[in-house]
Structure formats: C-alpha cells, structure tokens
Design an enzyme around this catalytic site. Structure first.
Site, mmCIF file in Angstrom:
data_model
loop_
_atom_site.group_PDB
_atom_site.id
_atom_site.type_symbol
_atom_site.label_atom_id
_atom_site.label_comp_id
_atom_site.label_asym_id
_atom_site.label_seq_id
_atom_site.Cartn_x
_atom_site.Cartn_y
_atom_site.Cartn_z
ATOM 1 N N VAL A 14 39.541 35.069 44.925
ATOM 2 C CA VAL A 14 39.785 33.907 44.068
ATOM 3 C C VAL A 14 39.123 32.657 44.632
ATOM 4 O O VAL A 14 38.424 31.924 43.926
ATOM 5 C CB VAL A 14 41.294 33.688 43.876
ATOM 6 C CG1 VAL A 14 41.557 32.396 43.101
ATOM 7 C CG2 VAL A 14 41.918 34.875 43.153
ATOM 8 N N ASP A 33 38.301 28.372 55.545
ATOM 9 C CA ASP A 33 38.930 29.632 55.920
ATOM 10 C C ASP A 33 39.339 29.555 57.384
ATOM 11 O O ASP A 33 38.816 28.718 58.145
ATOM 12 C CB ASP A 33 37.964 30.808 55.701
ATOM 13 C CG ASP A 33 38.698 32.131 55.548
ATOM 14 O OD1 ASP A 33 38.923 32.559 54.402
ATOM 15 O OD2 ASP A 33 39.056 32.732 56.582
ATOM 16 N N THR A 124 48.423 33.043 42.469
ATOM 17 C CA THR A 124 49.549 33.419 41.620
ATOM 18 C C THR A 124 50.847 33.169 42.383
ATOM 19 O O THR A 124 51.080 33.754 43.433
ATOM 20 C CB THR A 124 49.449 34.896 41.221
ATOM 21 O OG1 THR A 124 48.214 35.111 40.534
ATOM 22 C CG2 THR A 124 50.597 35.297 40.307
ATOM 23 N N ARG A 152 39.080 39.153 36.936
ATOM 24 C CA ARG A 152 39.135 40.584 37.196
ATOM 25 C C ARG A 152 38.138 40.920 38.293
ATOM 26 O O ARG A 152 36.974 40.507 38.225
ATOM 27 C CB ARG A 152 38.784 41.372 35.935
ATOM 28 C CG ARG A 152 39.729 41.164 34.764
ATOM 29 C CD ARG A 152 39.126 41.739 33.490
ATOM 30 N NE ARG A 152 37.885 41.038 33.141
ATOM 31 C CZ ARG A 152 37.016 41.467 32.229
ATOM 32 N NH1 ARG A 152 37.224 42.607 31.601
ATOM 33 N NH2 ARG A 152 35.924 40.767 31.975
ATOM 34 N N ASN A 206 49.728 39.348 32.868
ATOM 35 C CA ASN A 206 49.526 40.547 33.682
ATOM 36 C C ASN A 206 50.570 41.620 33.388
ATOM 37 O O ASN A 206 50.262 42.823 33.383
ATOM 38 C CB ASN A 206 49.523 40.198 35.164
ATOM 39 C CG ASN A 206 48.158 39.737 35.639
ATOM 40 O OD1 ASN A 206 47.197 39.734 34.872
ATOM 41 N ND2 ASN A 206 48.054 39.345 36.890
ATOM 42 N N GLN A 249 42.600 52.709 27.919
ATOM 43 C CA GLN A 249 42.005 53.877 28.555
ATOM 44 C C GLN A 249 43.019 54.500 29.518
ATOM 45 O O GLN A 249 43.465 53.831 30.450
ATOM 46 C CB GLN A 249 40.721 53.500 29.324
ATOM 47 C CG GLN A 249 39.579 53.022 28.447
ATOM 48 C CD GLN A 249 39.777 51.606 27.939
ATOM 49 O OE1 GLN A 249 40.261 50.745 28.650
ATOM 50 N NE2 GLN A 249 39.406 51.374 26.691
ATOM 51 N N PRO A 250 43.391 55.748 29.297
ATOM 52 C CA PRO A 250 44.350 56.379 30.214
ATOM 53 C C PRO A 250 43.731 56.594 31.587
ATOM 54 O O PRO A 250 42.506 56.647 31.739
ATOM 55 C CB PRO A 250 44.665 57.711 29.534
ATOM 56 C CG PRO A 250 43.465 58.003 28.688
ATOM 57 C CD PRO A 250 42.954 56.671 28.226
ATOM 58 N N GLY A 251 44.565 56.696 32.589
ATOM 59 C CA GLY A 251 44.078 56.895 33.946
ATOM 60 C C GLY A 251 45.188 57.349 34.869
ATOM 61 O O GLY A 251 46.284 57.701 34.421
ATOM 62 N N CYS A 258 46.848 42.648 41.842
ATOM 63 C CA CYS A 258 47.589 41.770 40.924
ATOM 64 C C CYS A 258 48.746 42.448 40.200
ATOM 65 O O CYS A 258 49.898 42.013 40.306
ATOM 66 C CB CYS A 258 46.638 41.164 39.890
ATOM 67 S SG CYS A 258 45.455 39.995 40.602
#
Length: 433
Positions: A14, A33, A124, A152, A206, A249-251, A258
């Site tokens: 992010v 950082d 988040t 994403r 989400n 879409q199945p998986g 997330c």
C-alpha cells in the site's frame, strides 16, 4: 492542480504504491521505512515487490525529483502537508486488527507534525480509529482523515490510477477536501463522509467480496452433486447487472492479506456492537470447508474414494501464492490446501513462477523446484492451486510423459479440459460436467 508535499509512512504494497502513484500525479512525496537496507534499495530504484508497473513508477519519480526514501517516520513528516499512514495492521488476538505499529508511529511523529498538517489513515483500520488517532496525537491543529485503499495485489498501480471511487472521511470538511484534491486528476467519483463511515466502507466492501466468493464455491459444489456446469451457471448469473461477472470464479478458497483479516475484524466490530453477524461467520466457515473439499477432490481423483488414503502419495503442485500476479504467500489458500495434504501423508513437490527453490517462507514439508516439469516427475496427480496464466500453455504432453499417473486436479478451473485430455490426462475441475 495543487501540488502537495506528502509523507508516506511504510513502503509495503500500500505505502509504496501510494507514494509512487501520488508522485506520478505531480506531488512531492517522501516515503519512510524502518528497514535501512530496504530504504537504500528503493533509493536506487530497486523494488522487491512483484507488482506490474510499480518499479517503473518508482524510477520515474526518483528521476523527476518528486519521490525519495528516508529511514524512520520522523524524517518523512518534516515539512509535510499531508502524512499517509500505510503501516501493517495485522490480525491480532481474537481476529481484531493489531494497531500497535500505528500507535508506535503516532508516538514517534506526533510532536513533529507541522501545524495544519493532515494525517491520513490509509491502512485498513477498525471503525473509530480516526478518533483514536486524533486522541493519541492530541493536536488540535492536525486533522485526521480516513482514506481507505482499494488496491488488489497484482494490479495495485492500475487500481490506484483507475479507481472505481475515492472515499474520504473526516468531520472537518476542509481537511477532507484537501485529501480528495490529491486525486483530482484521476476524475473518479468521490465519496466525502464522516470518518466512521469511511472506515466501515472498506470492511463492508471486502466482506461482500468474500461472501460472493464463498457463495460461488458453494454453488460449484452443488453443481458437482447435481451434474450442472458452474461455468454456464456463473455466465448466466453474471449477465445480471445487479450481480456482475467479477468474483464468480470458483477456487480453493479466498485468502491473501485482506479478506481473512477484514472478515475477522468485521465479526469483532459486530460483536462489539452486540450484533450477531451470522452471514459473515457463515462466509468464513464456508471458506474453511472449501479447503478441505479440495483435499477430498484429490483423494477421489487419486484413489477413487473421497476418504481414500494419501499416505506417501507423491503430488505435484502448480502454484503457491494466494493469487496470480503476486509473490505474496500470506494466508494463501494454496498453502492451506498443501498443509492439509501434508497432514494426510502426501509428499509434495511444488512449482510457482514467483517462488524460488530455497524460499524460507515455504514450510520444509514442501519441496519447491524451479521447473514445472520437474515438479511433475513421478507424481500421482498434478494439482493446480494458483491461477497463473502460464500454466495453460505448459506442454501437457511433456508433463504426461513424466508423471506416474496422468491425473490433474484443477482447483481453479484454469486449464482447457480438451487440451489436457488430448495430452492423455484425466482432468478434474470444480463444478464442471
């Protein structure tokens, strides 16, 4: 366009995407950082994250003098008009988000923030975090804004520069408008609201996506039992504009950094509000069951029985990351299924385009190789666990020549069954006739 001096705390998926993209929009951005080696690499334009277009944006920002990297949060807030908090908020005990890193950063920079600065919660965070941030800062001259990200992995740069919407929440209208103005060049619909509503938008979005994925996985199982075809069912359902084609879409289950964290956090929010959110709990339970169901599919394909033994059965796994296009292994459904297969006694050899052999993130019980054909040598079944496009174009005849048994369990319905079958394989998908 007003050019702002922006500080970004954190250079993960992010933070780095936010910093590089804001610099590409013309703002002057300093990213911070705590990892000195990482700061050195980023300053040289070296990006460790596998994210299309990100390395190019970083290089362009550095070359243009609009993007720089510093060690420590305090160095990034000097002279900043807007400071984005993009630090990790991992799942803590009981599923609640762990805000300890956020609180540590606020303690470090609170007294150093320039008067009139705006602090933006980009990570988040639970509902009420903007108010909590303001209390910790204890600065009446510093506004706190909620501006959730909707990126994403694998398409984060595209998502940032082509957003469906910009959500900005703050009880101070001028501060909200200042943050919204940072994105003016993108021309996206903008939702200006209060902080609590903005924070809830991210969780609500989400959790809805997680529910949609669990739902389609349940429908795929029903297709298996009724002899229907999930691809035809989802096509027919997806043309309904109220539903859409995305996330149908199945998986092997949903995962990543997330959805697991945010669904658990939503349950915590609901419990705190004395509301039993049964729909989210069922979504999570369905997802957990889906992983076990993948193991049952492998058992059936290899032994002919749903409860057949996988003890010492050698399996070749294609894919380990939680989705294609990223090297992220956090809460990967592929790894979750692999762990269940190992518990069942299977011997696992795996290949993933984004994971090299010797990767210390992979459990010792999985042998990672750098060639898909090596992963298939002597296996009783090839199991597709991540939807990498290159798996479609493998030489399946070559694979058929090295396996012990020509069986494929395609948990993503990724492959063309006709191509695989012509190569001599038995193909097993989800909810397909």
């Amino acid at each position: 366009m007003f050019v702002r001096r922006i500080g970004v705390i954190g250079t993960g998926y992010v933070g780095l995407t936010t910093g590089a993209c804001l610099a590409s929009l013309g703002h002057h951005v300093v990213c911070a950082d705590v990892d000195a080696d990482k700061v050195k690499r980023l300053s040289a334009g070296e990006v460790d994250i596998l994210e299309p277009g990100l390395a190019e944006l970083v290089a362009e920002g550095i070359a243009a003098g609009r993007l720089s990297f510093v060690l420590g949060a305090s160095a990034a807030v000097d002279g900043a008009e807007v400071v984005f908090l993009c630090v990790p908020t991992p799942m803590g005990v009981g599923g609640v988000a762990d805000l300890s890193i956020v609180e540590s950063v606020l303690e470090e920079v609170g007294a150093l923030l320039p008067p009139g600065c705006v602090v933006v919660n980009k990570s988040t965070v639970p509902v009420g975090s903007a108010q909590r941030t303001a209390e910790l800062l204890d600065r009446e001259d510093v506004a706190v804004v909620s501006n959730p990200e909707f990126l994403r992995e694998g398409s984060a740069v595209h998502d940032f520069l082509n957003p469906d919407r910009i959500v900005v929440g703050c009880d101070q209208q001028d501060a909200a408008e200042r943050v919204a103005a940072l994105y003016a060049r993108l021309g996206a619909p903008t939702v200006l609201t209060d902080a609590a509503s903005a924070e809830l938008v991210k969780y609500a979005a989400n959790c809805f996506l997680a529910m949609k994925l669990s739902y389609v996985n349940a429908i795929a199982e029903l297709c298996d039992r009724l002899g229907a075809d999930i691809s035809d069912v989802t096509e027919g359902v997806g043309y309904d504009k109220r539903i859409g084609q995305a996330f149908l879409q199945p998986g092997p289950g949903w995962g990543g950094s997330c959805l697991p964290k945010d669904t658990s956090a939503m349950l915590q929010l609901a419990d705190a509000a004395d509301y039993e959110f049964r729909l989210i709990r069922a979504t999570i339970d369905t997802n957990n069951r889906q992983r076990q169901r993948m193991v049952e599919k492998v058992r059936l394909a290899v032994t002919g029985k749903r409860g057949g033994s996988l003890s010492k059965v050698r399996l070749g796994l294609l894919g380990l990351t939680f989705k294609a296009g990223t090297d992220d292994l956090r809460d990967s459904p592929a790894l979750a299924v692999a762990a269940l297969l190992r518990q069942a006694g299977a011997q696992l050899v795996a290949y993933d385009p984004a994971v090299r052999s010797g990767d210390t993130r992979i459990d010792e019980g999985i042998t990672v190789v750098d060639d898909p054909y090596v992963a298939a040598e002597g296996v009783q079944a090839v199991v597709v666990l991540t939807e990498w496009p290159e798996f479609r174009t493998l030489d399946w005849a070559k694979l058929a020549a090295v396996v012990a048994r020509p069986v494929v369990v395609d948990t993503r319905n990724l492959l063309d069954p006709d191509v695989v079958r012509r190569a001599g394989f038995e193909w097993n998908g989800l909810g397909r006739r």
